[in-house]
Motif scaffolding. Sequence first.
Motif, PDB file in Angstrom:
ATOM      1  N   LEU A  43       0.833  -1.211   0.000  1.00  0.00           N
ATOM      2  CA  LEU A  43       0.000   0.000   0.000  1.00  0.00           C
ATOM      3  C   LEU A  43       0.864   1.256   0.000  1.00  0.00           C
ATOM      4  O   LEU A  43       0.546   2.242  -0.679  1.00  0.00           O
ATOM      5  CB  LEU A  43      -0.922  -0.019   1.214  1.00  0.00           C
ATOM      6  N   ILE A  44       1.963   1.225   0.755  1.00  0.00           N
ATOM      7  CA  ILE A  44       2.887   2.367   0.749  1.00  0.00           C
ATOM      8  C   ILE A  44       3.511   2.537  -0.631  1.00  0.00           C
ATOM      9  O   ILE A  44       3.600   3.641  -1.174  1.00  0.00           O
ATOM     10  CB  ILE A  44       3.980   2.173   1.818  1.00  0.00           C
ATOM     11  N   ALA A  51       5.481   4.740  -6.481  1.00  0.00           N
ATOM     12  CA  ALA A  51       4.424   4.015  -7.185  1.00  0.00           C
ATOM     13  C   ALA A  51       4.883   3.467  -8.537  1.00  0.00           C
ATOM     14  O   ALA A  51       4.604   2.317  -8.885  1.00  0.00           O
ATOM     15  CB  ALA A  51       3.209   4.920  -7.367  1.00  0.00           C
ATOM     16  N   ASP A  52       5.604   4.291  -9.311  1.00  0.00           N
ATOM     17  CA  ASP A  52       6.059   3.836 -10.627  1.00  0.00           C
ATOM     18  C   ASP A  52       7.062   2.686 -10.496  1.00  0.00           C
ATOM     19  O   ASP A  52       7.020   1.722 -11.268  1.00  0.00           O
ATOM     20  CB  ASP A  52       6.691   4.994 -11.400  1.00  0.00           C
ATOM     21  N   ALA A  53       7.957   2.790  -9.516  1.00  0.00           N
ATOM     22  CA  ALA A  53       8.935   1.728  -9.309  1.00  0.00           C
ATOM     23  C   ALA A  53       8.250   0.440  -8.868  1.00  0.00           C
ATOM     24  O   ALA A  53       8.600  -0.665  -9.317  1.00  0.00           O
ATOM     25  CB  ALA A  53       9.964   2.163  -8.262  1.00  0.00           C
ATOM     26  N   TYR A  54       7.253   0.581  -7.996  1.00  0.00           N
ATOM     27  CA  TYR A  54       6.495  -0.592  -7.531  1.00  0.00           C
ATOM     28  C   TYR A  54       5.778  -1.267  -8.704  1.00  0.00           C
ATOM     29  O   TYR A  54       5.860  -2.488  -8.881  1.00  0.00           O
ATOM     30  CB  TYR A  54       5.490  -0.168  -6.468  1.00  0.00           C
ATOM     31  N   ALA A  55       5.080  -0.473  -9.509  1.00  0.00           N
ATOM     32  CA  ALA A  55       4.353  -1.027 -10.653  1.00  0.00           C
ATOM     33  C   ALA A  55       5.323  -1.653 -11.662  1.00  0.00           C
ATOM     34  O   ALA A  55       5.037  -2.721 -12.230  1.00  0.00           O
ATOM     35  CB  ALA A  55       3.526   0.061 -11.324  1.00  0.00           C
ATOM     36  N   PHE A 290       2.375  -8.823  -1.368  1.00  0.00           N
ATOM     37  CA  PHE A 290       3.114  -7.624  -1.745  1.00  0.00           C
ATOM     38  C   PHE A 290       2.784  -7.195  -3.169  1.00  0.00           C
ATOM     39  O   PHE A 290       2.627  -5.999  -3.457  1.00  0.00           O
ATOM     40  CB  PHE A 290       4.610  -7.866  -1.605  1.00  0.00           C
ATOM     41  N   PHE A 291       2.674  -8.164  -4.080  1.00  0.00           N
ATOM     42  CA  PHE A 291       2.408  -7.815  -5.474  1.00  0.00           C
ATOM     43  C   PHE A 291       0.924  -7.611  -5.772  1.00  0.00           C
ATOM     44  O   PHE A 291       0.578  -6.985  -6.774  1.00  0.00           O
ATOM     45  CB  PHE A 291       2.965  -8.889  -6.404  1.00  0.00           C
ATOM     46  N   SER A 292       0.041  -8.137  -4.920  1.00  0.00           N
ATOM     47  CA  SER A 292      -1.390  -8.081  -5.224  1.00  0.00           C
ATOM     48  C   SER A 292      -2.158  -7.020  -4.449  1.00  0.00           C
ATOM     49  O   SER A 292      -3.228  -6.596  -4.878  1.00  0.00           O
ATOM     50  CB  SER A 292      -2.029  -9.454  -4.955  1.00  0.00           C
ATOM     51  N   ALA A 293      -1.648  -6.607  -3.288  1.00  0.00           N
ATOM     52  CA  ALA A 293      -2.401  -5.681  -2.437  1.00  0.00           C
ATOM     53  C   ALA A 293      -2.089  -4.219  -2.712  1.00  0.00           C
ATOM     54  O   ALA A 293      -2.653  -3.337  -2.068  1.00  0.00           O
ATOM     55  CB  ALA A 293      -2.117  -5.981  -0.960  1.00  0.00           C
ATOM     56  N   GLY A 294      -1.230  -3.957  -3.688  1.00  0.00           N
ATOM     57  CA  GLY A 294      -0.813  -2.577  -3.945  1.00  0.00           C
ATOM     58  C   GLY A 294      -1.837  -1.796  -4.738  1.00  0.00           C
ATOM     59  O   GLY A 294      -1.650  -1.535  -5.922  1.00  0.00           O
ATOM     60  N   VAL A 295      -2.918  -1.418  -4.110  1.00  0.00           N
ATOM     61  CA  VAL A 295      -3.963  -0.641  -4.767  1.00  0.00           C
ATOM     62  C   VAL A 295      -3.714   0.840  -4.535  1.00  0.00           C
ATOM     63  O   VAL A 295      -3.357   1.265  -3.429  1.00  0.00           O
ATOM     64  CB  VAL A 295      -5.364  -1.034  -4.233  1.00  0.00           C
ATOM     65  N   THR A 296      -3.881   1.640  -5.586  1.00  0.00           N
ATOM     66  CA  THR A 296      -3.743   3.087  -5.470  1.00  0.00           C
ATOM     67  C   THR A 296      -5.056   3.654  -4.964  1.00  0.00           C
ATOM     68  O   THR A 296      -6.047   3.721  -5.699  1.00  0.00           O
ATOM     69  CB  THR A 296      -3.390   3.707  -6.832  1.00  0.00           C
ATOM     70  N   SER A 377      -6.947  -3.911 -13.788  1.00  0.00           N
ATOM     71  CA  SER A 377      -8.112  -3.195 -14.300  1.00  0.00           C
ATOM     72  C   SER A 377      -8.700  -2.307 -13.210  1.00  0.00           C
ATOM     73  O   SER A 377      -8.391  -2.447 -12.027  1.00  0.00           O
ATOM     74  CB  SER A 377      -9.180  -4.186 -14.782  1.00  0.00           C
ATOM     75  N   VAL A 378      -9.581  -1.374 -13.606  1.00  0.00           N
ATOM     76  CA  VAL A 378     -10.216  -0.483 -12.634  1.00  0.00           C
ATOM     77  C   VAL A 378     -11.028  -1.288 -11.634  1.00  0.00           C
ATOM     78  O   VAL A 378     -10.979  -1.046 -10.425  1.00  0.00           O
ATOM     79  CB  VAL A 378     -11.118   0.543 -13.356  1.00  0.00           C
ATOM     80  N   ARG A 379     -11.768  -2.272 -12.137  1.00  0.00           N
ATOM     81  CA  ARG A 379     -12.577  -3.107 -11.250  1.00  0.00           C
ATOM     82  C   ARG A 379     -11.681  -3.901 -10.296  1.00  0.00           C
ATOM     83  O   ARG A 379     -12.028  -4.111  -9.129  1.00  0.00           O
ATOM     84  CB  ARG A 379     -13.450  -4.058 -12.078  1.00  0.00           C
ATOM     85  N   ASP A 380     -10.533  -4.334 -10.762  1.00  0.00           N
ATOM     86  CA  ASP A 380      -9.612  -5.077  -9.898  1.00  0.00           C
ATOM     87  C   ASP A 380      -9.123  -4.187  -8.756  1.00  0.00           C
ATOM     88  O   ASP A 380      -8.960  -4.650  -7.624  1.00  0.00           O
ATOM     89  CB  ASP A 380      -8.429  -5.598 -10.719  1.00  0.00           C
ATOM     90  N   GLU A 381      -8.875  -2.901  -9.051  1.00  0.00           N
ATOM     91  CA  GLU A 381      -8.491  -1.965  -8.000  1.00  0.00           C
ATOM     92  C   GLU A 381      -9.605  -1.825  -6.970  1.00  0.00           C
ATOM     93  O   GLU A 381      -9.357  -1.771  -5.763  1.00  0.00           O
ATOM     94  CB  GLU A 381      -8.164  -0.598  -8.616  1.00  0.00           C
TER      95      GLU A 381
END
Length: 434
Positions: A43-44, A51-55, A290-296, A377-381
Amino acid sequence: MSTTPRRTVLSRGSWPEAQRIGEILRKETVGGALLVVATVLALIGANSPLADAYAGLRDTVVGPHVLHLDLTLGEWAADGLLAIFFFIAGLELKREFVAGDLRDPRRAMVPVLAAVGGMAVPAVVFTVVNSGGGDALSGWAIPTATDIAFAVAVLAVISTHLPTALRTFLLTLAVVDDLLAITIIAIFYTDRLDVVSLLGSLAAIAVFGVLVQRRVRTWWLLIPLAVVAWALMHASGVHATVAGVLLGFTVPVIRSQAAGGPEAGPGLAEHFEHRWRPLSAGFAVPVFAFFSAGVTVGGFSGLVDSLQDRVALGIVAGLVVGKTVGILGATALVSRFTNARLDGSLSWWDVFGASLLGGIGFTVSLLIGELAFGAGSVRDEHVKVGVLTGSLIAAVLATIVLRLRNRTYRKLYEQEQLDEDGDGIPDVYQRPAT
């Protein structure tokens, strides 16, 4: 007038089973803590200048094109690392029904039906909230899963001496829940099917099964076979984690007669569980988180916008209301219609608290969300926001209910540890069942 003796719902069970459950939950507590840390870091990372580095890290493609294995790191975590998680789930479930207390169908009925109720009602709640919502209904299975690692992490924070019967109930319910979830994934979230690859995967699983039934433990034989089975399952179009469960089911639970039979000690399934659980709880699941919970989230306004989506609302309602009603209701129905009574050391408030804990969905819920709407996707977020919000609400409510009963739990714990004859087995486990 019927004289049929009433049996007990959520009874204490046997001492060996209590020891085993306690050991599992201690390991899951560490895994749950790592899961929480991984989620916070995600999340952080997604809501900071990083954010860009995480993505970029999550979307980095690694692997050969053969068998469609050129996957992003996020996909490797969801398809590959979670296969280890489901392998452990397969081992646990087989162990419970072959050699655990749940080999007795009467004892197995309660957590199994509770798991079914805890999946059916959230699915109905989600469907009602999203009726007329078009493609939103493809996410009906998202709120059906319970994350035992997160639930145990909450228990560790509460610091409650939860009775053995409830701990066993919660763990078994979560394992059955995992099996039902992977069945749903295999049946409802398989868009294409390559029969040749599927048959190849099943053949590799069969060879793996023959070897483990002969008590072969040679890692350079078993691990390559498991990897081949996983890769072919992935190429077939069926979610690759299904291979993990099937591989777990092939492992024998009880020692062969030549090795001394059941009395000679733990079987191969328990051996594999000891070896692989630390990797699952300590690495595979936290990395997936870590890879799945990173929602903006986008601040409070972004959170509100996400929760205005009926998909997110359906997930929250399914996890908080659906799970609680389904688990508690199924347990109450078993008690009502099978001449059973709740164990005298427990109250229905305890079952209510455990049912709320069942609403902590995460690992499998996020996985199903990605399969339903597409990763990124937006819905996934919105799914991620719904899962995190619903799980948090369920955790807070469960904490309140169980903390109110904590003094009672402490007394029960002291009783369960009392060993006046000094034989290493608490006296309460040596009394005749009532």
